[in-house]
Design an enzyme around this catalytic site. Structure first.
Site, PDB file in Angstrom:
ATOM      1  N   HIS A  51      43.583  42.535  51.514  1.00  0.00           N
ATOM      2  CA  HIS A  51      42.564  43.195  50.691  1.00  0.00           C
ATOM      3  C   HIS A  51      41.320  43.393  51.582  1.00  0.00           C
ATOM      4  O   HIS A  51      41.092  42.597  52.503  1.00  0.00           O
ATOM      5  CB  HIS A  51      42.238  42.259  49.524  1.00  0.00           C
ATOM      6  CG  HIS A  51      41.293  42.792  48.502  1.00  0.00           C
ATOM      7  ND1 HIS A  51      39.936  42.798  48.682  1.00  0.00           N
ATOM      8  CD2 HIS A  51      41.510  43.338  47.282  1.00  0.00           C
ATOM      9  CE1 HIS A  51      39.344  43.319  47.607  1.00  0.00           C
ATOM     10  NE2 HIS A  51      40.281  43.645  46.745  1.00  0.00           N
ATOM     11  N   ASP A  58      43.608  33.501  51.619  1.00  0.00           N
ATOM     12  CA  ASP A  58      43.004  34.222  50.511  1.00  0.00           C
ATOM     13  C   ASP A  58      43.910  34.014  49.294  1.00  0.00           C
ATOM     14  O   ASP A  58      44.987  34.598  49.198  1.00  0.00           O
ATOM     15  CB  ASP A  58      42.908  35.718  50.882  1.00  0.00           C
ATOM     16  CG  ASP A  58      42.402  36.564  49.719  1.00  0.00           C
ATOM     17  OD1 ASP A  58      42.208  36.023  48.617  1.00  0.00           O
ATOM     18  OD2 ASP A  58      42.220  37.788  49.924  1.00  0.00           O
ATOM     19  N   GLN A  84      44.852  36.168  44.540  1.00  0.00           N
ATOM     20  CA  GLN A  84      45.951  36.550  43.650  1.00  0.00           C
ATOM     21  C   GLN A  84      46.879  35.386  43.328  1.00  0.00           C
ATOM     22  O   GLN A  84      47.526  35.378  42.283  1.00  0.00           O
ATOM     23  CB  GLN A  84      46.775  37.699  44.267  1.00  0.00           C
ATOM     24  CG  GLN A  84      46.048  39.023  44.355  1.00  0.00           C
ATOM     25  CD  GLN A  84      45.659  39.610  42.993  1.00  0.00           C
ATOM     26  OE1 GLN A  84      46.229  39.282  41.958  1.00  0.00           O
ATOM     27  NE2 GLN A  84      44.674  40.484  42.999  1.00  0.00           N
ATOM     28  N   LYS A 140      39.967  36.095  37.843  1.00  0.00           N
ATOM     29  CA  LYS A 140      41.375  36.524  37.841  1.00  0.00           C
ATOM     30  C   LYS A 140      42.265  35.453  37.227  1.00  0.00           C
ATOM     31  O   LYS A 140      43.491  35.584  37.222  1.00  0.00           O
ATOM     32  CB  LYS A 140      41.848  36.824  39.268  1.00  0.00           C
ATOM     33  CG  LYS A 140      41.196  38.066  39.886  1.00  0.00           C
ATOM     34  CD  LYS A 140      41.804  38.333  41.248  1.00  0.00           C
ATOM     35  CE  LYS A 140      40.949  39.227  42.116  1.00  0.00           C
ATOM     36  NZ  LYS A 140      40.940  40.615  41.696  1.00  0.00           N
ATOM     37  N   CYS A 181      41.707  48.614  47.163  1.00  0.00           N
ATOM     38  CA  CYS A 181      40.951  47.938  48.232  1.00  0.00           C
ATOM     39  C   CYS A 181      41.868  47.469  49.349  1.00  0.00           C
ATOM     40  O   CYS A 181      41.698  46.353  49.889  1.00  0.00           O
ATOM     41  CB  CYS A 181      40.142  46.763  47.693  1.00  0.00           C
ATOM     42  SG  CYS A 181      38.887  47.265  46.547  1.00  0.00           S
TER      43      CYS A 181
HETATM   44  N1  7TS Z   1      41.631  39.103  47.840  1.00  0.00           N
HETATM   45  C1  7TS Z   1      42.627  39.651  47.122  1.00  0.00           C
HETATM   46  C2  7TS Z   1      44.045  39.445  47.557  1.00  0.00           C
HETATM   47  C3  7TS Z   1      42.321  40.381  45.967  1.00  0.00           C
HETATM   48  O1  7TS Z   1      43.314  40.913  45.268  1.00  0.00           O
HETATM   49  C4  7TS Z   1      40.979  40.554  45.585  1.00  0.00           C
HETATM   50  C5  7TS Z   1      40.583  41.386  44.399  1.00  0.00           C
HETATM   51  C6  7TS Z   1      39.987  39.934  46.353  1.00  0.00           C
HETATM   52  C7  7TS Z   1      40.341  39.228  47.477  1.00  0.00           C
HETATM   53  C8  7TS Z   1      38.544  40.016  46.003  1.00  0.00           C
HETATM   54  O2  7TS Z   1      38.281  39.351  44.806  1.00  0.00           O
HETATM   55  P1  7TS Z   1      36.819  39.410  44.190  1.00  0.00           P
HETATM   56  O3  7TS Z   1      36.935  38.612  42.931  1.00  0.00           O
HETATM   57  O4  7TS Z   1      35.923  38.808  45.188  1.00  0.00           O
HETATM   58  O5  7TS Z   1      36.522  40.849  43.937  1.00  0.00           O
HETATM   59  N2  7TS Z   1      41.537  42.327  44.009  1.00  0.00           N
HETATM   60  C9  7TS Z   1      41.354  43.325  43.116  1.00  0.00           C
HETATM   61  C10 7TS Z   1      42.356  44.214  42.778  1.00  0.00           C
HETATM   62  O6  7TS Z   1      43.510  44.173  43.208  1.00  0.00           O
HETATM   63  N3  7TS Z   1      41.875  45.111  41.895  1.00  0.00           N
HETATM   64  O7  7TS Z   1      40.596  44.826  41.671  1.00  0.00           O
HETATM   65  C11 7TS Z   1      40.253  43.720  42.432  1.00  0.00           C
END
Ligand code: 7TS
Length: 425
Positions: free
Chosen positions: A140, A217, A220, A243, A382
């Protein structure tokens, strides 16, 4: 659908005899109720963010109604109560991750901030020209763009582990890459596009054998599969609360004590200091050295409640439910002519399925489905370099959580068939 025994991220085998009562669970989520006069919501965008159960919403509300005060500063009972709740939430996260101590659990805003904390506070001071930073082709942007910044500023070089045509990382290539001096391996535990569950324990073992640090990371994975830091043994691990049924604006960084001790603070100001003089200051103990300013106390309390909710239901049962949805979705989606799924088979992924329908742009598809009350995501998710690797500009993506049901997949497939008739005649 029959219950079964899914393999959980190479860690353990859970036999689930007791499936989730999804109808009952849905009653806990206000967003699925009180929709009189509105379309039924079929929410299939859980990889972006999840819905919140009433207990989490109530925990946040209760904090502001009954316990609100700033933490770590007041000498009065209310502030002590707020501090106890905040530090209690940290202890819930510690136990969720099976971390040895809560002093290495840092609250942040989200996974992105957690990764940036590592980039600014640790990597900028520890990576050098000649080092490589090893990523994978499925990262991501949150676990990619910060490392471009670090590479630019330190002179370290970015290298990417290829993914196979089945959407899995090539461990042989990783072993090859690790022969060269490696400052950091930063890898996602599970892909937000392909759903692939990566063998991060094995990646960490390889990285350690070559003296490299490893960041996982878990944005997910943490909501869906056990993330045990003693088992995975990463140097750093990041995830977001939103999430996994928690509020937005609260995230977590776990790190090994030595890594946090050798890191500089990321943000400077109140709370992160021990003492301040005109020209010099000293830093607070872990983890507060990395928590400058007033934290998101209500968010932490809400995240702790979300973890309790997930633990009450049982992560093994939740994963088993999602795995069955994935199998059913694969079966039903195969009926749609011209539909292609990206990534591995149903047994090697989370409840995340990216696909394309030949001849229909993913954005058109998402808009068509939205008109039928079905919320899916379309775009590059992303992960623009991954889109390049897949040879597409965008995909359509569905992603499940504990409250999704097979009849929602039926409704999706009916709508996809309808979309084919509408767009392709
Ligand atoms: N890493 C992964 C694998 C992710 O899927 C996401 C967000 C992030 C980092 C960042 O998370 P945040 O909470 O800091 O934004 N993924 C997604 C997505 O797949 N659609 O919207 C956000």
């Amino acid at each position: 659908m029959a219950s079964d025994a899914p393999v959980l991220a190479g860690r353990s085998r859970h036999v689930v005899a007791d499936p989730l009562d999804v109808e009952r669970i849905r009653q806990d989520f206000p967003i699925f109720l009180k929709r009189t006069g509105k379309k039924r919501l079929i929410y299939l965008d859980n990889a972006a963010t999840t819905q919140k159960p009433k207990s989490v919403i109530d925990a946040v509300r209760r904090f502001y109604c009954e316990h609100n005060a700033n933490v770590h500063r007041g000498a009065y009972w209310l502030s002590e109560e707020a501090t106890r709740l905040y530090e209690g939430a940290r202890e819930v996260v510690r136990s969720f991750l099976n971390a040895p101590t809560s002093s290495t659990i840092v609250f942040t805003r989200n996974a992105t901030e957690s990764i940036n904390l590592v980039a600014y506070a640790w990597a900028l001071n520890h990576l050098k020209p000649g080092h490589q930073i090893v990523l994978t082709e499925m990262e991501h942007h949150s676990n990619l763009v910060p490392w471009q910044m670090v590479a630019r500023r330190t002179g370290a070089r970015l290298e990417y582990v290829r993914i196979t045509d089945q959407g899995k990382i090539d461990l042989d290539q990783l072993s090859e890459l690790l022969r060269r001096p490696t400052g950091l391996v930063a890898v996602t535990h599970a892909s937000n596009v392909l759903g692939t569950i990566n063998p991060v324990a094995e990646v960490a073992r390889l990285a350690r054998a070559w003296g490299a640090r490893i960041l996982v990371d878990a944005a997910q994975s943490a909501p869906h599969i056990p993330v045990d830091v003693l088992d995975l043994d990463p140097d750093f691990l990041a995830f977001s609360g939103h999430k996994m049924l928690g509020p937005m604006g609260i995230g977590v960084l776990y790190a090994k004590r030595e890594r946090l001790e050798e890191a500089e603070p990321f943000l400077f100001g109140g709370d992160m200091i021990l003492s301040v003089d005109w020209h010099e200051s000293t830093w607070n103990e872990l983890p507060w050295k990395f928590e400058a300013g007033t934290p998101n106390v209500a968010g932490a309390v809400g995240l702790a409640e979300a973890i309790r909710y997930l633990q009450r239901l049982g992560t093994g049962r939740i994963f088993s439910h999602e795995r069955q949805l994935v199998r059913y979705a694969f079966e039903r989606l195969s009926e749609v002519e011209g539909l292609r799924i990206f990534g591995p088979g149903p047994e090697e992924r989370l409840g995340v399925i990216s696909f394309e329908v030949h001849g229909i742009h993913p954005h058109d598809l998402a808009t068509f489905l939205d008109a039928r009350g079905i919320a899916i995501r379309a775009g590059h998710h992303c992960a623009q370099p991954l889109m390049k690797r897949l040879g597409v500009v965008a995909t359509a993506r569905i992603s499940f959580y504990l409250y999704n049901q097979p009849d929602e997949i039926d409704a999706l497939v009916d709508a996809l068939q309808e979309a084919r008739r509408f767009f392709l005649g």
